[in-house]
Write a protein that holds these residues in place. Structure first.
Motif, PDB file in Angstrom:
ATOM      1  N   UNK A 109       7.042   3.579   4.573  1.00 14.95           N
ATOM      2  CA  UNK A 109       6.591   2.271   5.034  1.00 14.95           C
ATOM      3  C   UNK A 109       6.406   2.360   6.546  1.00 14.95           C
ATOM      4  N   UNK A 110       5.212   1.997   7.012  1.00 17.29           N
ATOM      5  CA  UNK A 110       4.972   1.927   8.449  1.00 17.29           C
ATOM      6  C   UNK A 110       4.984   0.460   8.863  1.00 17.29           C
ATOM      7  N   UNK A 111       5.274   0.232  10.126  1.00 18.49           N
ATOM      8  CA  UNK A 111       5.329  -1.138  10.639  1.00 18.49           C
ATOM      9  C   UNK A 111       5.214  -1.094  12.160  1.00 18.49           C
ATOM     10  N   UNK A 112       4.923  -2.239  12.752  1.00 19.51           N
ATOM     11  CA  UNK A 112       4.998  -2.378  14.203  1.00 19.51           C
ATOM     12  C   UNK A 112       3.703  -2.215  14.958  1.00 19.51           C
ATOM     13  N   UNK A 113       2.805  -1.375  14.486  1.00 16.44           N
ATOM     14  CA  UNK A 113       1.515  -1.197  15.146  1.00 16.44           C
ATOM     15  C   UNK A 113       0.544  -0.587  14.144  1.00 16.44           C
ATOM     16  N   UNK A 114      -0.636  -0.243  14.596  1.00 17.87           N
ATOM     17  CA  UNK A 114      -1.657   0.300  13.697  1.00 17.87           C
ATOM     18  C   UNK A 114      -1.128   1.525  12.950  1.00 17.87           C
ATOM     19  N   UNK A 115      -1.315   1.543  11.634  1.00 16.46           N
ATOM     20  CA  UNK A 115      -0.841   2.679  10.844  1.00 16.46           C
ATOM     21  C   UNK A 115      -1.844   3.826  10.741  1.00 16.46           C
ATOM     22  N   UNK A 116      -2.992   3.717  11.404  1.00 16.25           N
ATOM     23  CA  UNK A 116      -4.102   4.658  11.198  1.00 16.25           C
ATOM     24  C   UNK A 116      -3.666   6.123  11.289  1.00 16.25           C
ATOM     25  N   UNK A 117      -3.065   6.510  12.400  1.00 12.81           N
ATOM     26  CA  UNK A 117      -2.647   7.903  12.589  1.00 12.81           C
ATOM     27  C   UNK A 117      -1.661   8.330  11.504  1.00 12.81           C
ATOM     28  N   UNK A 118      -0.737   7.466  11.201  1.00  9.04           N
ATOM     29  CA  UNK A 118       0.373   7.808  10.297  1.00  9.04           C
ATOM     30  C   UNK A 118      -0.077   7.849   8.848  1.00  9.04           C
ATOM     31  N   UNK A 119      -0.946   6.908   8.456  1.00 12.31           N
ATOM     32  CA  UNK A 119      -1.446   6.906   7.082  1.00 12.31           C
ATOM     33  C   UNK A 119      -2.220   8.182   6.803  1.00 12.31           C
ATOM     34  N   UNK A 120      -3.069   8.573   7.727  1.00 12.81           N
ATOM     35  CA  UNK A 120      -3.839   9.810   7.560  1.00 12.81           C
ATOM     36  C   UNK A 120      -2.908  11.002   7.391  1.00 12.81           C
ATOM     37  N   UNK A 121      -1.910  11.089   8.239  1.00 11.07           N
ATOM     38  CA  UNK A 121      -0.949  12.192   8.179  1.00 11.07           C
ATOM     39  C   UNK A 121      -0.170  12.188   6.866  1.00 11.07           C
TER      40      UNK A 121
END
Length: 179
Positions: A109-121
């Motif tokens: 689960x990502x939170x706090x700011x844009x997940x773009x970099x993290x979702x791709x990874x």
């Protein structure tokens, strides 16, 4: 009196995707999102999450993931990666992400700011991604980036630095129409 015969799992797209019995996902919860609490949620049939930054260092984070895996007795669990702006040196987010992948975590689960970099990874590592959103526009962006599940959290859910202050009932109703 209603007689109950054991557990009554609820089947939804979320339970099927995550391999859980009940459509309950624990929030990362800074300060309280511990391996013990997350394991209790997972063992009860929901998805327990630890907030990886609670560990303080990447190696302690690795130990927490391993502890959660042991305590959850083979039940699904996940890790929350909250990315927030900082005045000083930021936490070692890249190291946390690397450890999440190395440890074979299935859900992030990502939170706090844009997940773009993290979702791709994370998606490139075969990890199911959830993004916690406090506004419809954030949810639409997260969908565009390929997030698997949106957690749409209203103002009263606590711990979310949203600028819109929209309550959960309004946000959920709008999300059901738009997303």
């Amino acid at each position: 009196r209603i007689k109950r015969s054991g557990k009554m799992p609820i089947k939804t797209r979320v339970t099927e995707m995550l391999g859980i019995e009940h459509p309950i996902i624990m929030g990362g919860m800074t300060g309280t999102g511990t391996p013990e609490l997350a394991a209790a949620v997972s063992n009860a049939g929901g998805l327990g999450l630890i907030a990886i930054h609670n560990a303080g260092t990447p190696e302690k984070a690795r130990r927490d993931i391993r502890k959660l895996r042991l305590l959850s007795n083979g039940k699904p669990f996940g890790v929350n990666l909250t990315i927030l702006p900082t005045m000083g040196e930021p936490p070692p987010y890249d190291d946390y992400a690397r450890i999440i992948i190395e440890e074979g975590v299935r859900v992030v689960e990502t939170a706090g700011s844009s997940p773009k970099k993290w979702v791709t990874l994370f998606k490139s590592a075969g990890i199911i991604t959830i993004h916690k959103c406090i506004a419809i526009r954030h949810a639409l962006s997260a969908e565009k980036y390929g997030v698997d599940i949106i957690s749409l959290d209203g103002f009263e859910c606590a711990g979310h630095p949203g600028e819109d202050d929209v309550g959960n009932f309004v946000l959920q109703a709008r999300g059901a129409k738009v997303l």
